[in-house]
Design a protein around this motif. Sequence first.
Motif, PDB file in Angstrom:
ATOM      1  N   ARG A 221       0.835  -1.204   0.000  1.00 29.53           N
ATOM      2  CA  ARG A 221       0.000   0.000   0.000  1.00 29.53           C
ATOM      3  C   ARG A 221       0.874   1.260   0.000  1.00 29.53           C
ATOM      4  O   ARG A 221       0.489   2.302  -0.521  1.00 29.53           O
ATOM      5  CB  ARG A 221      -0.901   0.016   1.235  1.00 29.53           C
ATOM      6  N   GLN A 222       2.036   1.149   0.602  1.00 36.02           N
ATOM      7  CA  GLN A 222       2.954   2.281   0.689  1.00 36.02           C
ATOM      8  C   GLN A 222       3.837   2.416  -0.555  1.00 36.02           C
ATOM      9  O   GLN A 222       4.677   3.317  -0.633  1.00 36.02           O
ATOM     10  CB  GLN A 222       3.834   2.130   1.932  1.00 36.02           C
ATOM     11  N   GLY A 223       3.638   1.508  -1.522  1.00 29.16           N
ATOM     12  CA  GLY A 223       4.421   1.561  -2.743  1.00 29.16           C
ATOM     13  C   GLY A 223       5.869   1.200  -2.556  1.00 29.16           C
ATOM     14  O   GLY A 223       6.753   1.692  -3.279  1.00 29.16           O
ATOM     15  N   ILE A 293       1.684   0.319  -8.676  1.00 30.14           N
ATOM     16  CA  ILE A 293       0.462  -0.402  -8.298  1.00 30.14           C
ATOM     17  C   ILE A 293       0.540  -0.703  -6.805  1.00 30.14           C
ATOM     18  O   ILE A 293       1.253  -1.602  -6.375  1.00 30.14           O
ATOM     19  CB  ILE A 293       0.306  -1.699  -9.113  1.00 30.14           C
ATOM     20  N   CYS A 294      -0.216   0.048  -6.021  1.00 32.80           N
ATOM     21  CA  CYS A 294      -0.132  -0.067  -4.566  1.00 32.80           C
ATOM     22  C   CYS A 294      -1.187  -0.998  -3.979  1.00 32.80           C
ATOM     23  O   CYS A 294      -1.283  -1.129  -2.755  1.00 32.80           O
ATOM     24  CB  CYS A 294      -0.272   1.318  -3.924  1.00 32.80           C
ATOM     25  N   GLY A 295      -1.960  -1.625  -4.820  1.00 35.80           N
ATOM     26  CA  GLY A 295      -2.973  -2.558  -4.335  1.00 35.80           C
ATOM     27  C   GLY A 295      -3.761  -3.129  -5.484  1.00 35.80           C
ATOM     28  O   GLY A 295      -3.714  -2.621  -6.614  1.00 35.80           O
ATOM     29  N   ASP A 296      -4.467  -4.205  -5.211  1.00 38.08           N
ATOM     30  CA  ASP A 296      -5.330  -4.802  -6.229  1.00 38.08           C
ATOM     31  C   ASP A 296      -6.514  -5.471  -5.555  1.00 38.08           C
ATOM     32  O   ASP A 296      -6.585  -5.561  -4.329  1.00 38.08           O
ATOM     33  CB  ASP A 296      -4.554  -5.797  -7.104  1.00 38.08           C
ATOM     34  N   ASP A 297      -7.424  -5.944  -6.363  1.00 36.82           N
ATOM     35  CA  ASP A 297      -8.584  -6.679  -5.855  1.00 36.82           C
ATOM     36  C   ASP A 297      -8.827  -7.882  -6.752  1.00 36.82           C
ATOM     37  O   ASP A 297      -9.910  -8.058  -7.306  1.00 36.82           O
ATOM     38  CB  ASP A 297      -9.823  -5.774  -5.813  1.00 36.82           C
ATOM     39  N   HIS A 345     -15.282  -1.876  -0.390  1.00 39.39           N
ATOM     40  CA  HIS A 345     -13.900  -2.284  -0.110  1.00 39.39           C
ATOM     41  C   HIS A 345     -12.916  -1.437  -0.903  1.00 39.39           C
ATOM     42  O   HIS A 345     -11.892  -0.978  -0.366  1.00 39.39           O
ATOM     43  CB  HIS A 345     -13.729  -3.764  -0.458  1.00 39.39           C
ATOM     44  N   LEU A 346     -13.205  -1.198  -2.172  1.00 36.80           N
ATOM     45  CA  LEU A 346     -12.321  -0.390  -3.005  1.00 36.80           C
ATOM     46  C   LEU A 346     -12.258   1.048  -2.500  1.00 36.80           C
ATOM     47  O   LEU A 346     -11.179   1.645  -2.418  1.00 36.80           O
ATOM     48  CB  LEU A 346     -12.796  -0.426  -4.463  1.00 36.80           C
ATOM     49  N   ARG A 351      -9.697   5.705   0.348  1.00 35.75           N
ATOM     50  CA  ARG A 351      -9.805   6.705   1.409  1.00 35.75           C
ATOM     51  C   ARG A 351      -8.626   6.639   2.381  1.00 35.75           C
ATOM     52  O   ARG A 351      -8.111   7.665   2.824  1.00 35.75           O
ATOM     53  CB  ARG A 351     -11.114   6.521   2.189  1.00 35.75           C
ATOM     54  N   ASN A 352      -8.209   5.427   2.709  1.00 34.83           N
ATOM     55  CA  ASN A 352      -7.144   5.249   3.692  1.00 34.83           C
ATOM     56  C   ASN A 352      -5.742   5.452   3.122  1.00 34.83           C
ATOM     57  O   ASN A 352      -4.772   5.514   3.878  1.00 34.83           O
ATOM     58  CB  ASN A 352      -7.244   3.857   4.329  1.00 34.83           C
ATOM     59  N   HIS A 353      -5.641   5.532   1.795  1.00 39.84           N
ATOM     60  CA  HIS A 353      -4.329   5.697   1.159  1.00 39.84           C
ATOM     61  C   HIS A 353      -4.444   6.779   0.086  1.00 39.84           C
ATOM     62  O   HIS A 353      -4.577   6.482  -1.107  1.00 39.84           O
ATOM     63  CB  HIS A 353      -3.853   4.367   0.565  1.00 39.84           C
ATOM     64  N   PRO A 354      -4.413   8.047   0.490  1.00 43.18           N
ATOM     65  CA  PRO A 354      -4.646   9.152  -0.443  1.00 43.18           C
ATOM     66  C   PRO A 354      -3.628   9.261  -1.571  1.00 43.18           C
ATOM     67  O   PRO A 354      -3.890   9.955  -2.566  1.00 43.18           O
ATOM     68  CB  PRO A 354      -4.604  10.390   0.472  1.00 43.18           C
ATOM     69  N   HIS A 355      -2.467   8.604  -1.444  1.00 48.62           N
ATOM     70  CA  HIS A 355      -1.502   8.642  -2.544  1.00 48.62           C
ATOM     71  C   HIS A 355      -1.934   7.750  -3.705  1.00 48.62           C
ATOM     72  O   HIS A 355      -1.326   7.791  -4.775  1.00 48.62           O
ATOM     73  CB  HIS A 355      -0.115   8.209  -2.051  1.00 48.62           C
ATOM     74  N   ILE A 356      -2.969   6.919  -3.491  1.00 46.22           N
ATOM     75  CA  ILE A 356      -3.524   6.112  -4.589  1.00 46.22           C
ATOM     76  C   ILE A 356      -4.602   6.964  -5.252  1.00 46.22           C
ATOM     77  O   ILE A 356      -5.695   7.146  -4.716  1.00 46.22           O
ATOM     78  CB  ILE A 356      -4.107   4.784  -4.079  1.00 46.22           C
ATOM     79  N   GLY A 357      -4.287   7.492  -6.419  1.00 43.00           N
ATOM     80  CA  GLY A 357      -5.166   8.482  -7.026  1.00 43.00           C
ATOM     81  C   GLY A 357      -6.121   7.967  -8.078  1.00 43.00           C
ATOM     82  O   GLY A 357      -6.950   8.722  -8.582  1.00 43.00           O
ATOM     83  N   GLY A 358      -6.020   6.701  -8.456  1.00 41.77           N
ATOM     84  CA  GLY A 358      -6.890   6.215  -9.515  1.00 41.77           C
ATOM     85  C   GLY A 358      -6.985   4.705  -9.542  1.00 41.77           C
ATOM     86  O   GLY A 358      -6.254   3.996  -8.848  1.00 41.77           O
ATOM     87  N   VAL A 359      -7.898   4.224 -10.380  1.00 44.75           N
ATOM     88  CA  VAL A 359      -8.167   2.787 -10.514  1.00 44.75           C
ATOM     89  C   VAL A 359      -8.007   2.386 -11.975  1.00 44.75           C
ATOM     90  O   VAL A 359      -8.560   3.035 -12.877  1.00 44.75           O
ATOM     91  CB  VAL A 359      -9.592   2.446 -10.031  1.00 44.75           C
TER      92      VAL A 359
END
Length: 413
Positions: A221-223, A293-297, A345-346, A351-359
Motif C-alpha cells: 500500500r505504501q508503494g 500499483i499499490c494494491g489490487d482486488d 472495499h475499493l 480513502r485510507n491511502h490518499p496517494h492512490i489516485g486512480g483505478v
Amino acid sequence: MNDAETRQNSRLQRISAKVGKETQAEFESTLSNLKSRPDYHPAWDYFLDLLPRLAAPEKLQEAVGRPLATHLCNQAPFELFHAMGVHPFRLASGCFAPARLASADTPVLTCPMIKSVLGAERLREHDNSNPSTIVIPTTCDWVVKYAELAGCDSESVYFMELPRLRQTEKGQARWLEEICDLVKFLERQTGRKLKRKTLLQSVRTFMDAWRALGGLIELRRQGRFSAVWFLSVANSFMLDHVETWTEHVFKAVEVVQKTPPAAANSGVLLVGSPVVFPNFKLPELIESAGMSICGDDMCVSERIWPGATRYDDPSLPGLLRALAERYHNGSTCPTFADNERRVNHLFNILRNHPHIGGVIHHVLKGCHPFDIESFVLEQKLKEKGYKFLKIETDYVREDSRNILARLEAFGRI
C-alpha cells in the motif's frame, strides 16, 4: 488406426510438442526478465522457483508428498483440502501458447485464462500424475462449463452450487450445506474422516499464511515494492507446503520493510480480471508509464483469502460454519448479485491511502462479470473524484504499445 488417423495423430503430436516448447519459453523468458530487473532481490528467488509448477503439477505433487485436488476457484476452502490430506492445485494459466490447443473447439471470445488452462491440460493429458479430483464452485459461466469443455470424467468432478445472494439466511444456509457436502465428497475420495483437531490446526496454519501476506499487502500500500514481485508471491501460493511458503513471505516482509515508500500521487489500484504468471504484461506496462500499483482486488493476488477466519465455537460444526462465512460472506467476487461490499472495499482502500489516485480496471476479453462491473464502478469512482481507466486485453503482446500510450495519458491526468 487407418492412414488418415495416423497422419492426424502425428500432426497433433507435432503441434503439442511445439506448444510445449513455446510454453516453456514463455516461463523462462518472464523469469529471466524478472531476475534482471534493477529492483531484484534474492528474497524473491524462492517464489520464482515455485512458479514453473503452475505448468507441472507432477513436480508439485512430488514436492508436497500429497495427492493433488484440482480446483477452479478460491470459494472452495483451502483448509478443508489441507485437513483431508490432499493438496489443492488451482487451474490458472497466463500462458498464451497453450490456448492454441483449445482454439478449434472453443468459442472465439472464450476467457483467455480458461482457454489457456484447457490447452495446458491437453499438454498433460498423458501425465498419470494429473489430479483426478476436480472441485468446481459455480462462479462464472466459463468455470461452470470447464468440465464439459475439458471432457472430464463425471465421477471425478464435484460441483459446489454457489448461492448468488450472500446476505440472505437462505443463501448462507445453502452455502454451509455445500461446505458440508464437500467434506463428504473429500472423505469418499480419500477414505479418511475429517477430524476436528486436524481441521482446527489447518485453520490456524492458513491464518498464519493470511497474516504473512497481510503484512506484505500493507507494505505494498505504501508503494515500497513492485507489483510484479507481489504477484510472484501471490501466484506461487499453494505451489509448496503452505507452512514453508508462509515462512518465506515473512522473510520477504523483513526485506521490503527496508525499502522507502513510493512518491506521492503515483499510486494506482489494479482491479478486475486475474493477472496470472507468466503474463505480467499489464502491471509491467503500468510501471513503464510511471505509476506504482499499490494494491489490487484480484482473486489470484490480494483476494486469495476474503479475510480472517473467526470462530467462537471450536467444534467441527462450528469450524465448518466459520469457514462457510469466511469464504462466502467475505468474498467480493463480481459474480454475486449483492455486491455492494466490493465497491465499499475499493473505496475504503482509496480513502485510507490518499496517494492512490486512480483505478485501472483490467478486463480479459470474454470475462463477462468484470466487464459488466466496469460500467457501474467507473460511474461511482468518478462521482467521488477518482480517476478510472478500463483496459480490455488478452494474452497477446501486440497491443502493448497502444495500452502503454493510454496508460501514459492516464498518468498525466
